[in-house]
Design a protein around this motif. Structure first.
Motif, PDB file in Angstrom:
ATOM      1  N   ARG A  93      -5.575  -7.426  -1.981  1.00 15.06           N
ATOM      2  CA  ARG A  93      -4.362  -7.595  -1.186  1.00 15.06           C
ATOM      3  C   ARG A  93      -3.598  -6.277  -1.122  1.00 15.06           C
ATOM      4  NH1 ARG A  93       0.852 -10.170  -2.254  1.00 15.06           N
ATOM      5  NH2 ARG A  93       1.524  -8.139  -1.486  1.00 15.06           N
ATOM      6  N   GLY A  94      -2.704  -6.169  -0.150  1.00 16.28           N
ATOM      7  CA  GLY A  94      -1.850  -4.986  -0.051  1.00 16.28           C
ATOM      8  C   GLY A  94      -1.015  -5.101   1.198  1.00 16.28           C
ATOM      9  N   GLY A  95       0.278  -4.818   1.077  1.00 21.45           N
ATOM     10  CA  GLY A  95       1.160  -4.945   2.233  1.00 21.45           C
ATOM     11  C   GLY A  95       1.313  -3.628   2.969  1.00 21.45           C
ATOM     12  N   ALA A  96       1.166  -3.693   4.290  1.00 25.38           N
ATOM     13  CA  ALA A  96       1.430  -2.517   5.135  1.00 25.38           C
ATOM     14  C   ALA A  96       2.788  -2.702   5.818  1.00 25.38           C
ATOM     15  CB  ALA A  96       0.328  -2.367   6.175  1.00 25.38           C
ATOM     16  N   PHE A  97       3.073  -3.922   6.207  1.00 22.39           N
ATOM     17  CA  PHE A  97       4.380  -4.275   6.784  1.00 22.39           C
ATOM     18  C   PHE A  97       5.097  -5.124   5.742  1.00 22.39           C
ATOM     19  CE2 PHE A  97       1.307  -4.145  10.352  1.00 22.39           C
ATOM     20  CZ  PHE A  97       1.817  -3.055  11.047  1.00 22.39           C
ATOM     21  N   LYS A  98       6.167  -4.603   5.162  1.00 19.70           N
ATOM     22  CA  LYS A  98       6.819  -5.299   4.059  1.00 19.70           C
ATOM     23  C   LYS A  98       8.144  -5.943   4.483  1.00 19.70           C
ATOM     24  CE  LYS A  98       5.586  -5.784   0.710  1.00 19.70           C
ATOM     25  NZ  LYS A  98       4.620  -6.850   0.306  1.00 19.70           N
ATOM     26  N   PRO A  99       8.287  -7.236   4.245  1.00 18.39           N
ATOM     27  CA  PRO A  99       9.554  -7.911   4.562  1.00 18.39           C
ATOM     28  C   PRO A  99      10.530  -7.730   3.404  1.00 18.39           C
ATOM     29  CG  PRO A  99       7.949  -9.499   3.729  1.00 18.39           C
ATOM     30  CD  PRO A  99       7.300  -8.143   3.644  1.00 18.39           C
ATOM     31  N   ARG A 100      11.307  -6.660   3.393  1.00 13.70           N
ATOM     32  CA  ARG A 100      12.184  -6.388   2.260  1.00 13.70           C
ATOM     33  C   ARG A 100      13.573  -6.976   2.472  1.00 13.70           C
ATOM     34  NH1 ARG A 100      10.497  -2.481  -0.976  1.00 13.70           N
ATOM     35  NH2 ARG A 100      11.678  -3.691  -2.505  1.00 13.70           N
ATOM     36  N   THR A 101      14.184  -7.396   1.392  1.00 14.83           N
ATOM     37  CA  THR A 101      15.516  -7.980   1.481  1.00 14.83           C
ATOM     38  C   THR A 101      16.501  -6.972   2.069  1.00 14.83           C
ATOM     39  OG1 THR A 101      15.034  -9.402  -0.380  1.00 14.83           O
ATOM     40  CG2 THR A 101      17.370  -9.018   0.104  1.00 14.83           C
ATOM     41  N   SER A 102      16.420  -5.722   1.599  1.00 18.27           N
ATOM     42  CA  SER A 102      17.314  -4.687   2.131  1.00 18.27           C
ATOM     43  C   SER A 102      16.585  -3.820   3.154  1.00 18.27           C
ATOM     44  CB  SER A 102      17.808  -3.786   0.990  1.00 18.27           C
ATOM     45  OG  SER A 102      18.347  -2.593   1.540  1.00 18.27           O
ATOM     46  N   GLY A 137       3.148   0.748   7.286  1.00 23.04           N
ATOM     47  CA  GLY A 137       2.836   0.319   8.659  1.00 23.04           C
ATOM     48  C   GLY A 137       1.386   0.620   9.024  1.00 23.04           C
ATOM     49  N   LEU A 138       1.187   1.207  10.211  1.00 25.19           N
ATOM     50  CA  LEU A 138      -0.173   1.430  10.715  1.00 25.19           C
ATOM     51  C   LEU A 138      -1.007   2.281   9.776  1.00 25.19           C
ATOM     52  CD1 LEU A 138       0.625   2.008  14.509  1.00 25.19           C
ATOM     53  CD2 LEU A 138      -0.201  -0.092  13.392  1.00 25.19           C
ATOM     54  N   GLU A 139      -0.360   3.260   9.120  1.00 26.15           N
ATOM     55  CA  GLU A 139      -1.080   4.094   8.158  1.00 26.15           C
ATOM     56  C   GLU A 139      -1.571   3.231   6.969  1.00 26.15           C
ATOM     57  OE1 GLU A 139      -2.414   6.844   7.990  1.00 26.15           O
ATOM     58  OE2 GLU A 139      -2.467   7.483   5.897  1.00 26.15           O
ATOM     59  N   GLY A 140      -0.770   2.266   6.563  1.00 26.24           N
ATOM     60  CA  GLY A 140      -1.178   1.348   5.495  1.00 26.24           C
ATOM     61  C   GLY A 140      -2.404   0.539   5.914  1.00 26.24           C
ATOM     62  N   VAL A 153       0.878  -1.169   0.000  1.00 30.14           N
ATOM     63  CA  VAL A 153       0.000   0.000   0.000  1.00 30.14           C
ATOM     64  C   VAL A 153       0.915   1.218   0.000  1.00 30.14           C
ATOM     65  CG1 VAL A 153      -1.750   1.269   1.288  1.00 30.14           C
ATOM     66  CG2 VAL A 153      -1.735  -1.241   1.336  1.00 30.14           C
ATOM     67  N   GLU A 154       0.839   2.031  -1.048  1.00 31.28           N
ATOM     68  CA  GLU A 154       1.757   3.177  -1.147  1.00 31.28           C
ATOM     69  C   GLU A 154       1.089   4.477  -0.732  1.00 31.28           C
ATOM     70  OE1 GLU A 154       3.413   3.041  -5.097  1.00 31.28           O
ATOM     71  OE2 GLU A 154       4.291   1.052  -4.766  1.00 31.28           O
ATOM     72  N   ASP A 155      -0.178   4.609  -1.043  1.00 29.76           N
ATOM     73  CA  ASP A 155      -0.981   5.745  -0.564  1.00 29.76           C
ATOM     74  C   ASP A 155      -2.442   5.421  -0.812  1.00 29.76           C
ATOM     75  OD1 ASP A 155      -1.865   6.868  -3.225  1.00 29.76           O
ATOM     76  OD2 ASP A 155       0.315   7.069  -3.442  1.00 29.76           O
ATOM     77  N   GLU A 156      -3.329   6.244  -0.263  1.00 31.02           N
ATOM     78  CA  GLU A 156      -4.755   5.926  -0.321  1.00 31.02           C
ATOM     79  C   GLU A 156      -5.298   5.992  -1.744  1.00 31.02           C
ATOM     80  OE1 GLU A 156      -6.939   7.399   2.899  1.00 31.02           O
ATOM     81  OE2 GLU A 156      -8.829   6.591   2.143  1.00 31.02           O
ATOM     82  N   ARG A 157      -4.817   6.974  -2.507  1.00 29.07           N
ATOM     83  CA  ARG A 157      -5.338   7.169  -3.858  1.00 29.07           C
ATOM     84  C   ARG A 157      -5.065   5.939  -4.729  1.00 29.07           C
ATOM     85  NH1 ARG A 157      -4.378  10.819  -8.541  1.00 29.07           N
ATOM     86  NH2 ARG A 157      -2.267  10.054  -8.311  1.00 29.07           N
ATOM     87  N   MET A 158      -3.825   5.429  -4.643  1.00 31.42           N
ATOM     88  CA  MET A 158      -3.494   4.266  -5.480  1.00 31.42           C
ATOM     89  C   MET A 158      -4.284   3.031  -5.067  1.00 31.42           C
ATOM     90  SD  MET A 158      -1.332   1.576  -4.175  1.00 31.42           S
ATOM     91  CE  MET A 158       0.056   1.127  -5.141  1.00 31.42           C
ATOM     92  N   LEU A 159      -4.490   2.858  -3.764  1.00 28.53           N
ATOM     93  CA  LEU A 159      -5.225   1.653  -3.353  1.00 28.53           C
ATOM     94  C   LEU A 159      -6.686   1.734  -3.803  1.00 28.53           C
ATOM     95  CD1 LEU A 159      -4.653  -1.064  -1.989  1.00 28.53           C
ATOM     96  CD2 LEU A 159      -5.753  -0.158   0.052  1.00 28.53           C
ATOM     97  N   ARG A 160      -7.247   2.959  -3.763  1.00 28.68           N
ATOM     98  CA  ARG A 160      -8.630   3.122  -4.229  1.00 28.68           C
ATOM     99  C   ARG A 160      -8.728   2.855  -5.724  1.00 28.68           C
ATOM    100  NH1 ARG A 160     -10.493   8.622  -2.673  1.00 28.68           N
ATOM    101  NH2 ARG A 160     -12.614   7.849  -2.696  1.00 28.68           N
TER     102      ARG A 160
END
Ligand code: PEP
Ligand code: MN
Length: 251
Positions: free
Chosen positions: A49-58, A66-69, A27-34
């Motif tokens: 689907r949409g990730g708020a907590f992302k397990p990134r390699t780096s 996070g919570l905003e997502g 989830v990058e921002d509200e507009r894109m998810l809508r």
């Protein structure tokens, strides 16, 4: 073995009709998810689907909102009346996530996180359990047992590719996991060809192969402008790509 179907909101997974789950990696921002939700609902996608907590390699890559997502997912699911699924990586994230999503994802990297699985087993929320990329089918089924042992049998498995010597795909989609997961575990099995392939140009045949093997549904990544995605753009469909895929899979 009879498949134990799992209801997510009003959507039944494992009831005989394949479900399509789609949405952005993160989830990058509200507009894109809508925007994604509107297109998804339009073409028959049943869970967003949409990730708020992302397990990134780096640790320096975008880690999710996070919570905003989560707040954005909650608001979009209400606006569009579509159930949502999102990943948790730690026990502390479970509480706030339960407030905002209908189904909780355990990602490939956390399939072996037994305390996390046990804690989710003490909730009554459906869990989408992805296969670890180095996990055998038996280990995956045992991870599911950690949920069931604590009382939560609302388990849906998700094959997302395993690591092999092949480099033209990000992972290798293990089709055998579909019939075996269903036969041996009795759980519905979804396939995520986006993370398996790591490229959008072969998603359609992988989806068709998965459904032919008996998959209970498909989960794909979608972004309104994949070239600008903050994660996994190369494997994400754009909205037209989603429409074409949905048409092919759902008719
Ligand atoms: C995801 O679904 O966004 C994800 C991180 O997948 P996986 O855990 O399968 O890599
Ligand atoms: Mn992703």
């Amino acid at each position: 073995m009879e498949i134990r179907s799992v209801a997510v909101g009003g959507v039944v997974i494992g009831g005989g009709t394949p479900v399509l789950i789609a949405g952005p990696c993160a989830v990058e921002d509200e507009r894109m998810l809508r925007e994604v939700a509107r297109a998804a609902v339009d073409c028959g996608v049943s869970i967003l689907r949409g990730g708020a907590f992302k397990p990134r390699t780096s640790p320096y890559s975008f880690q999710g909102l996070g919570l905003e997502g989560l707040r954005i997912m909650d608001s979009v699911r209400r606006e569009y009346g579509i159930p949502v699924v999102s990943e948790v990586m730690s026990i502390e994230q479970i509480g706030p996530t339960l407030e905002c999503v209908d189904m909780i994802q355990v990602g490939a990297r956390n399939m072996h996180n037994f305390p996390l699985l046990s804690a989710l087993g003490r909730t009554d929320r459906p869990v989408l359990l992805k296969r670890g990329f180095m996990a055998t089918i038996e280990e995956w089924l045992m991870a599911a047992e950690y949920l069931v042992k604590e009382g939560n049998d609302r388990v849906v498995l998700c094959e997302r590719g395993i690591r092999t010597f092949e480099t033209w795909t990000r992972n290798t989609l293990d089709i055998s996991a579909v019939p075996l997961g269903r036969m041996l575990g009795g759980y519905p099995v979804l396939v995520d060809p986006s993370h398996a392939a790591g490229r959008r140009d072969i998603l359609e045949p992988l989806c068709l192969a998965s459904l032919a093997a008996g998959a209970d549904g498909i989960m794909v990544e979608v972004h309104p402008d994949p070239d600008k995605a903050l994660s996994d753009g190369g494997q994400s469909l754009d909205l037209d790509g989603l429409r074409r895929l949905a048409e092919k899979l759902l008719g």
